[in-house]
Design an enzyme around this catalytic site. Structure first.
Site, PDB file in Angstrom:
ATOM      1  CG  PHE A  24      -1.719   1.199   1.460  1.00  0.00           C
ATOM      2  CD1 PHE A  24      -2.896   1.306   0.382  1.00  0.00           C
ATOM      3  CD2 PHE A  24      -1.665   2.280   2.083  1.00  0.00           C
ATOM      4  CE1 PHE A  24      -3.755   2.338   0.547  1.00  0.00           C
ATOM      5  CE2 PHE A  24      -2.261   3.507   2.363  1.00  0.00           C
ATOM      6  CZ  PHE A  24      -3.517   3.503   1.363  1.00  0.00           C
ATOM      7  N   GLY A  25       0.710   2.241  -0.961  1.00  0.00           N
ATOM      8  CA  GLY A  25       1.517   3.532  -1.075  1.00  0.00           C
ATOM      9  C   GLY A  25       0.545   4.649  -0.588  1.00  0.00           C
ATOM     10  CE1 TYR A  26       2.720   4.985   3.929  1.00  0.00           C
ATOM     11  CE2 TYR A  26       2.682   7.378   4.261  1.00  0.00           C
ATOM     12  CZ  TYR A  26       3.143   6.038   4.770  1.00  0.00           C
ATOM     13  OH  TYR A  26       4.379   6.144   5.136  1.00  0.00           O
ATOM     14  N   GLY A  27       2.225   7.868   0.002  1.00  0.00           N
ATOM     15  CA  GLY A  27       3.376   8.931  -0.113  1.00  0.00           C
ATOM     16  C   GLY A  27       3.767   8.718  -1.473  1.00  0.00           C
ATOM     17  CB  SER A  28       7.423   9.203  -2.735  1.00  0.00           C
ATOM     18  OG  SER A  28       7.750   8.039  -1.727  1.00  0.00           O
ATOM     19  CD  GLU A  99      10.187   5.370   0.257  1.00  0.00           C
ATOM     20  OE1 GLU A  99      10.745   6.122   1.076  1.00  0.00           O
ATOM     21  OE2 GLU A  99      10.070   5.441  -0.634  1.00  0.00           O
TER      22      GLU A  99
HETATM   23  C1  BEZ Z   1       4.582   5.567   0.410  1.00  0.00           C
HETATM   24  O1  BEZ Z   1       4.231   6.092  -0.197  1.00  0.00           O
HETATM   25  O2  BEZ Z   1       3.560   4.417   0.890  1.00  0.00           O
HETATM   26  C2  BEZ Z   1       5.577   5.608   1.320  1.00  0.00           C
HETATM   27  C3  BEZ Z   1       5.778   6.682   2.230  1.00  0.00           C
HETATM   28  C4  BEZ Z   1       6.849   6.754   2.878  1.00  0.00           C
HETATM   29  C5  BEZ Z   1       7.854   5.723   3.129  1.00  0.00           C
HETATM   30  C6  BEZ Z   1       7.467   4.654   2.165  1.00  0.00           C
HETATM   31  C7  BEZ Z   1       6.596   4.645   1.563  1.00  0.00           C
END
Ligand code: BEZ
Length: 189
Positions: A24-28, A99
């Site tokens: 699951f991605g929630y950021g970059s 990450e």
């Molecule tokens: C993400 O996009 O899910 C994510 C955010 C921060 C660190 C690693 C992944």
């Protein structure tokens, strides 16, 4: 907890017996998809909110002047919209390095619709990691993001790319949207 979490993540779960894993991605991970995947779906998780509470010493800031990037914080009753990727377990060799600044992988339930769910991994930087910055007044966070730069570029670019990607997904994330408005104002002033 150590700043570089890549070795900890390698030891956490043995994924060798699996053909594929949901991530699951929630950021970059929503807008910087530089890894192979087998399938991609919009998804959400329950009980978590996205917050710019994690320090970035390696991508969007420096050890002397960290930037701010997102992590997930527990938020009963809230949902967090993102993108799920079905990946080979080998993909984590790369992502754990990308990450590595305080994030650990956790298994969480994720939802593709109200009827369809799956289990998958998500990277979370918990309050006990060495790079955690935690909450601050929104205008202080905006000022920090506006002035921070790191090896991956300006912290503001990270925020703007995430804000646009969330708008495209149809996510309503007032924390990210308001930070993007404030940082834009600072940079235009
Ligand atoms: C993400 O996009 O899910 C994510 C955010 C921060 C660190 C690693 C992944």
């Amino acid at each position: 907890m150590a700043l570089d979490t890549s070795a900890l993540n390698r030891q956490r779960f043995n994924l060798d017996h699996l053909d594929d894993v949901w991530l699951f991605g929630y950021g970059s991970l929503i807008y910087k998809v530089d890894f192979p995947y087998l399938e991609q779906r919009v998804a959400y998780i329950e009980g978590w909110s996205r917050r710019f509470w994690q320090g970035s010493h390696d991508h969007r800031g420096t050890p002397e002047a960290p930037g701010r990037v997102v992590t997930l914080v527990e938020a009963p009753g809230e949902t967090c919209l993102g993108v799920a990727y079905r990946v080979s377990p080998r993909t984590f060799e790369y992502l754990d390095h990308r990450e590595k600044n305080g994030y650990l992988r956790f298994f969480v339930p994720m939802w593709f619709s109200e009827q369809e769910s799956g289990e998958g991994l998500v990277y979370i930087a918990s309050p006990d990691n060495a790079a955690f910055l935690g909450p601050a007044p929104l205008d202080d966070m905006a000022a920090q993001i506006a002035r921070s730069h790191g090896p991956s570029g300006p912290n503001a670019d990270y925020l703007f790319k995430l804000a646009s990607a969330l708008t495209e997904l149809g996510a309503q994330d007032e924390h990210v949207a308001e930070l993007a408005r404030q940082v834009e104002d600072i940079l235009l002033a």
